[in-house]
Write an enzyme that holds these catalytic residues in place. Structure first.
Site, PDB file in Angstrom:
ATOM      1  CB  ILE A 261      88.778  55.736  64.624  1.00  0.00           C
ATOM      2  CG1 ILE A 261      89.654  55.179  65.685  1.00  0.00           C
ATOM      3  CG2 ILE A 261      89.272  55.420  63.263  1.00  0.00           C
ATOM      4  CD1 ILE A 261      91.017  55.856  65.637  1.00  0.00           C
TER       5      ILE A 261
ATOM      6  CG  HIS B  92      84.919  56.402  70.516  1.00  0.00           C
ATOM      7  ND1 HIS B  92      84.101  57.099  69.682  1.00  0.00           N
ATOM      8  CD2 HIS B  92      85.740  57.341  70.994  1.00  0.00           C
ATOM      9  CE1 HIS B  92      84.278  58.463  69.639  1.00  0.00           C
ATOM     10  NE2 HIS B  92      85.333  58.614  70.600  1.00  0.00           N
ATOM     11  CB  CYS B  93      84.308  54.631  65.027  1.00  0.00           C
ATOM     12  SG  CYS B  93      83.537  52.895  65.038  1.00  0.00           S
ATOM     13  CE1 TYR B  94      76.865  58.927  65.306  1.00  0.00           C
ATOM     14  CE2 TYR B  94      75.896  56.828  65.110  1.00  0.00           C
ATOM     15  CZ  TYR B  94      75.816  58.134  65.077  1.00  0.00           C
ATOM     16  OH  TYR B  94      74.433  58.641  65.760  1.00  0.00           O
TER      17      TYR B  94
END
Length: 394
Positions: A56, A110-112
């Site tokens: 994401i 996960h994203c950042y």
């Protein structure tokens, strides 16, 4: 027995100059929530036996990772800002997670940083899986990963997702209002309604069609149909909203063995109906609507204390305000696809019957703020439950 996995090592060189540590936690059976560094680190993925990765972020994972064998990927482009449309992606994300886990896989979401975007998606999955309201799902995920924090726009969308029964109901007035807010922000930026939101402008109800709505709204001057009951976006008077806040009425917390979010929402609606009957003066006279010049609030598209859905949107429901009729944009409304605000004139006799404002919205005589707002003035429009066999439209 609860399991918890925490990996804290320096990120691999594939992250270039970023000094981002690997961070990942086990949230549920086969479901991990982590950051970008975790998705880049081959050893961590192997250790956790990851088979699927849900990203994401604004950019997908690099080809060097996507080409790795025995991994299945899904990418959702999303920025971490309150005005981003998270809710439309939740069903497809949940389907991806359910299928992966059903196939005995392990998924990394996960994203950042693994704090807002990916956490919001994981919370949405937990809500659906265990029939939890947002607060309970957030508490569960936070107990496994202590520093999660979806932005306030995502929080509001997750609450709406729960009250719609963990699915997207395009006919729900609350979802309609959310998308109208999204569209209004886009129109402000590019000066025209994007094609993505073209479906928000509904067909002209005054044109002959099969199975017309038996409840319609007509121009009082020429009796031309300008809206049907399906076009109405109902709202609760501000006075009722204040009373609800005083009494602390909100959906009771759901538990794994308790009520579903939809049932919790219905409990609130039932209490609201009872309270509204005591508060609302149904004979209150209509007054003019004033444009509200205040800056628009954060895009949430939904307020728990203004829970009006299609089940209580009918004409005979006492808790719905009728001092002003807020409606969807319709094809007979001139300028609504390329102007931020304007007047609404009857398409037949040209009599002014209302106004619209994509950005500022307006305030109903009951005190409730509605934005965006497309409204018809009751003194100019009459309600009718009789549909003629032939409707002539000029």
């Amino acid at each position: 027995m609860e399991k918890k996995v925490e990996v804290e090592v320096h990120a691999s060189s594939s992250l270039d100059d970023e000094n981002l540590d690997i961070s990942v936690d086990l949230i549920d059976d086969g479901l991990y929530l982590g950051n970008l560094a975790c998705a880049h680190d081959h050893k961590t993925l192997e250790k956790l036996k990851i088979t699927h990765i849900l990203t994401i972020d604004l950019v997908p994972l690099p080809r060097t990772i996507l080409d790795r064998p025995n991994l299945t990927f899904k990418y959702v482009k999303l920025a971490d800002v309150p005005r981003e449309d998270l809710i439309s992606h939740l069903p497809e994300c949940n389907d991806f997670l359910k299928q992966a886990i059903c196939d005995n896989g392990s998924v990394l979401v996960h994203c950042y940083f693994g704090v807002s975007r990916s956490a919001a998606v994981v919370i949405g999955y937990i809500m659906e899986k265990y029939s939890l309201c947002y607060e309970d799902a957030f508490a569960l995920v936070k107990s496994k990963r202590r520093f999660i924090g979806p932005n306030i726009g995502f929080v509001a969308q997750l609450k709406l997702f729960g009250h719609m029964g963990y699915k997207i109901n395009k006919d729900d007035p609350r979802f309609k209002q959310f998308r109208l807010k999204m569209a209004g922000q886009k129109l402000k930026q590019i000066k025209i309604l994007p094609q993505l939101f073209a479906d928000l402008v509904k067909p002209d109800p005054g044109i002959i069609h099969e199975r017309p709505d038996p409840i319609v709204y007509r121009c009082k001057k020429c009796r031309r149909i300008v809206a049907s009951q399906n076009n109405i976006i109902p709202h609760i008077p501000k006075q009722v909203k204040i009373e609800l806040a005083k009494k602390g009425i909100r959906p009771p917390p759901s538990k794994l063995t308790g009520l579903t979010c939809a049932e919790n929402g219905q409990l609130l609606i039932d209490k609201l109906k009872s309270l509204a009957c005591q508060i609302i003066n149904e004979d209150a006279g209509a007054s003019t609507v004033e444009e509200d010049g205040a800056s628009p609030q954060v895009l949430d598209g939904y307020n728990e204390q203004n829970m009006v859905d299609s089940s209580i949107a009918g004409r005979d429901c006492p808790e719905v305000c009728r001092l002003m009729w807020f409606v969807e944009p319709m094809s007979w409304m001139e300028d609504v696809t390329h102007a931020p605000h304007g007047k609404l004139h009857c398409p037949k006799c040209r009599n002014k019957i209302g106004s619209f404002s994509w950005l500022m919205g307006c305030k109903c005589p009951c005190g409730q703020k509605v934005a965006p707002a497309f409204y018809l003035v009751p003194s100019k429009v009459e309600w009718s439950n009789i549909v003629q066999n032939v409707q002539i439209t000029v």
